[in-house]
Design a protein around this motif. Structure first.
Motif, PDB file in Angstrom:
ATOM      1  N   MET A  63       0.832  -1.054  -0.010  1.00 23.35           N
ATOM      2  CA  MET A  63      -0.010  -0.115  -0.253  1.00 23.35           C
ATOM      3  C   MET A  63       0.994   1.388   0.083  1.00 23.35           C
ATOM      4  SD  MET A  63      -2.843  -1.049  -0.139  1.00 23.35           S
ATOM      5  CE  MET A  63      -4.185   0.252   0.625  1.00 23.35           C
ATOM      6  N   ASP A  64       1.956   1.039   0.773  1.00 23.93           N
ATOM      7  CA  ASP A  64       2.936   2.481   0.812  1.00 23.93           C
ATOM      8  C   ASP A  64       3.182   2.567  -0.596  1.00 23.93           C
ATOM      9  OD1 ASP A  64       2.316   2.835   3.583  1.00 23.93           O
ATOM     10  OD2 ASP A  64       4.322   1.937   4.073  1.00 23.93           O
ATOM     11  N   LYS A  65       3.863   1.460  -1.567  1.00 26.15           N
ATOM     12  CA  LYS A  65       4.286   1.767  -2.589  1.00 26.15           C
ATOM     13  C   LYS A  65       3.084   2.359  -3.640  1.00 26.15           C
ATOM     14  CE  LYS A  65       7.821  -1.848  -2.342  1.00 26.15           C
ATOM     15  NZ  LYS A  65       8.383  -3.094  -2.802  1.00 26.15           N
ATOM     16  N   LYS A  66       1.839   1.737  -3.624  1.00 31.03           N
ATOM     17  CA  LYS A  66       0.982   2.235  -4.514  1.00 31.03           C
ATOM     18  C   LYS A  66       0.168   3.253  -4.331  1.00 31.03           C
ATOM     19  CE  LYS A  66      -2.427  -0.028  -7.390  1.00 31.03           C
ATOM     20  NZ  LYS A  66      -1.703  -0.060  -8.787  1.00 31.03           N
ATOM     21  N   PHE A  67       0.149   3.495  -3.297  1.00 29.15           N
ATOM     22  CA  PHE A  67      -0.841   4.807  -2.816  1.00 29.15           C
ATOM     23  C   PHE A  67       0.007   5.652  -1.753  1.00 29.15           C
ATOM     24  CE2 PHE A  67      -3.844   1.155  -3.480  1.00 29.15           C
ATOM     25  CZ  PHE A  67      -4.522   1.638  -4.432  1.00 29.15           C
ATOM     26  N   GLY A  68       1.256   5.950  -1.657  1.00 31.36           N
ATOM     27  CA  GLY A  68       1.709   6.769  -0.744  1.00 31.36           C
ATOM     28  C   GLY A  68       1.775   6.264   0.637  1.00 31.36           C
ATOM     29  N   SER A  69       2.900   7.013   1.358  1.00 28.25           N
ATOM     30  CA  SER A  69       3.235   6.437   2.635  1.00 28.25           C
ATOM     31  C   SER A  69       2.105   6.620   3.685  1.00 28.25           C
ATOM     32  CB  SER A  69       4.696   6.814   3.014  1.00 28.25           C
ATOM     33  OG  SER A  69       4.490   8.091   3.413  1.00 28.25           O
ATOM     34  N   SER A  70       2.464   6.011   4.925  1.00 25.61           N
ATOM     35  CA  SER A  70       1.493   6.331   6.029  1.00 25.61           C
ATOM     36  C   SER A  70       0.329   5.411   6.112  1.00 25.61           C
ATOM     37  CB  SER A  70       1.345   7.634   6.237  1.00 25.61           C
ATOM     38  OG  SER A  70       2.333   8.582   6.530  1.00 25.61           O
ATOM     39  N   ASN A 128      -9.787   6.616   2.916  1.00 29.75           N
ATOM     40  CA  ASN A 128      -8.637   5.582   2.904  1.00 29.75           C
ATOM     41  C   ASN A 128      -8.677   4.852   4.025  1.00 29.75           C
ATOM     42  OD1 ASN A 128      -6.428   6.658   1.284  1.00 29.75           O
ATOM     43  ND2 ASN A 128      -7.097   8.511   2.161  1.00 29.75           N
ATOM     44  N   LEU A 129     -10.073   3.924   4.333  1.00 33.48           N
ATOM     45  CA  LEU A 129     -10.117   3.065   5.529  1.00 33.48           C
ATOM     46  C   LEU A 129     -10.872   1.782   4.727  1.00 33.48           C
ATOM     47  CD1 LEU A 129     -10.366   2.269   8.472  1.00 33.48           C
ATOM     48  CD2 LEU A 129     -12.640   3.249   8.367  1.00 33.48           C
ATOM     49  N   LEU A 130     -10.402   0.442   5.235  1.00 30.43           N
ATOM     50  CA  LEU A 130     -11.281  -0.839   4.816  1.00 30.43           C
ATOM     51  C   LEU A 130     -11.040  -1.474   6.069  1.00 30.43           C
ATOM     52  CD1 LEU A 130     -12.172  -2.529   2.405  1.00 30.43           C
ATOM     53  CD2 LEU A 130      -9.667  -3.331   2.336  1.00 30.43           C
ATOM     54  N   TYR A 131     -12.142  -2.206   6.375  1.00 29.39           N
ATOM     55  CA  TYR A 131     -12.421  -2.961   7.414  1.00 29.39           C
ATOM     56  C   TYR A 131     -13.162  -4.305   7.031  1.00 29.39           C
ATOM     57  CZ  TYR A 131     -13.619  -5.095  11.799  1.00 29.39           C
ATOM     58  OH  TYR A 131     -14.065  -5.862  12.994  1.00 29.39           O
ATOM     59  N   MET A 132     -12.619  -5.337   6.863  1.00 29.80           N
ATOM     60  CA  MET A 132     -13.079  -6.731   6.147  1.00 29.80           C
ATOM     61  C   MET A 132     -12.827  -7.850   6.934  1.00 29.80           C
ATOM     62  SD  MET A 132     -10.507  -7.263   3.169  1.00 29.80           S
ATOM     63  CE  MET A 132     -10.414  -9.161   2.837  1.00 29.80           C
ATOM     64  N   PHE A 133     -13.488  -8.813   6.753  1.00 22.95           N
ATOM     65  CA  PHE A 133     -13.228 -10.336   7.449  1.00 22.95           C
ATOM     66  C   PHE A 133     -12.746 -11.208   6.232  1.00 22.95           C
ATOM     67  CE2 PHE A 133     -16.242  -8.280  10.427  1.00 22.95           C
ATOM     68  CZ  PHE A 133     -15.511  -8.809  11.580  1.00 22.95           C
ATOM     69  N   VAL A 150      -7.024  -1.969   7.336  1.00 26.73           N
ATOM     70  CA  VAL A 150      -6.443  -1.088   6.545  1.00 26.73           C
ATOM     71  C   VAL A 150      -6.621   0.260   6.686  1.00 26.73           C
ATOM     72  CG1 VAL A 150      -4.926  -0.836   4.389  1.00 26.73           C
ATOM     73  CG2 VAL A 150      -5.977  -2.866   5.193  1.00 26.73           C
ATOM     74  N   TRP A 151      -5.684   1.246   7.036  1.00 27.78           N
ATOM     75  CA  TRP A 151      -6.220   2.610   7.151  1.00 27.78           C
ATOM     76  C   TRP A 151      -4.828   3.471   6.835  1.00 27.78           C
ATOM     77  CZ3 TRP A 151      -5.284   0.087  11.583  1.00 27.78           C
ATOM     78  CH2 TRP A 151      -4.619   0.570  12.527  1.00 27.78           C
ATOM     79  N   LYS A 152      -4.954   4.647   6.463  1.00 26.29           N
ATOM     80  CA  LYS A 152      -3.796   5.768   6.226  1.00 26.29           C
ATOM     81  C   LYS A 152      -4.258   6.855   6.816  1.00 26.29           C
ATOM     82  CE  LYS A 152      -1.592   8.448   2.461  1.00 26.29           C
ATOM     83  NZ  LYS A 152      -1.573   8.634   1.053  1.00 26.29           N
ATOM     84  N   CYS A 153      -3.159   7.393   7.696  1.00 27.62           N
ATOM     85  CA  CYS A 153      -3.347   8.475   8.380  1.00 27.62           C
ATOM     86  C   CYS A 153      -1.500   9.227   8.351  1.00 27.62           C
ATOM     87  CB  CYS A 153      -3.708   8.218   9.639  1.00 27.62           C
ATOM     88  SG  CYS A 153      -2.701   7.524  10.856  1.00 27.62           S
ATOM     89  N   SER A 154      -1.648  10.618   8.007  1.00 28.10           N
ATOM     90  CA  SER A 154      -0.244  11.032   7.983  1.00 28.10           C
ATOM     91  C   SER A 154       0.032  12.175   9.068  1.00 28.10           C
ATOM     92  CB  SER A 154      -0.066  11.703   6.586  1.00 28.10           C
ATOM     93  OG  SER A 154      -1.209  12.341   6.257  1.00 28.10           O
TER      94      SER A 154
END
Length: 106
Positions: A62-69, A88-93, A102-106
Motif C-alpha cells: 500500500m505504501d508503494k502504490k498509494f503513498g506512505s503512512s 482511506n479506510l477498509l475493514y473486512m473479514f 487497513v487505514w491511512k493517516c499522516s
C-alpha cells in the motif's frame, strides 16, 4: 473417534464456505477498494499462519502504490478506534473470523 472426524470436517467446510472477503466498512473509492481487498486476500492466504508477515506485506504494498503512512491490523477478536484520512479506510473479514483493518493517516 467418529465425532472428532465429523468436527474437523464441519470446521473445514465452514472455513471453505467463509473464505470469501466480507467488507464490513469502507470509504475507499471503488478501484482502490478492489485492489486493497485483493491484496489482503492474497496476503492472508500466503501467510495463513503468520498475521504479522501478512500485515507487513499489505502495508509495504500500500505504501508503494498509494503513498506512505498506511497501517494494517490483522487478527481475531479485536476492537479499534482510529483517526484516518477520508476515503482511506477498509475493514473486512476473511476466512470467517480473521479481520483486516487497513487505514491511512499522516
Amino acid at each position: 473417534m467418529a465425532g472428532t472426524g465429523e468436527a474437523k470436517k464441519e470446521e473445514a467446510d465452514y472455513k471453505r464456505l467463509n473464505s470469501f472477503p466480507l467488507i464490513r466498512h469502507t470509504d475507499m473509492p471503488e478501484e482502490m477498494r478492489v485492489e486493497t481487498m485483493e491484496l489482503c486476500v492474497t496476503a492472508c492466504e500466503r501467510f495463513a499462519t503468520n498475521n504479522e508477515s501478512a500485515a507487513k506485506m499489505i502495508k509495504e504494498s500500500m505504501d508503494k502504490k498509494f503513498g506512505s503512512s498506511w497501517h494494517v491490523v490483522i487478527g481475531e477478536g479485536f476492537g479499534f478506534e482510529v483517526t484516518h484520512e477520508v476515503k482511506n479506510l477498509l475493514y473486512m473479514f476473511f476466512g470467517g473470523s480473521l479481520a483486516v483493518c487497513v487505514w491511512k493517516c499522516s
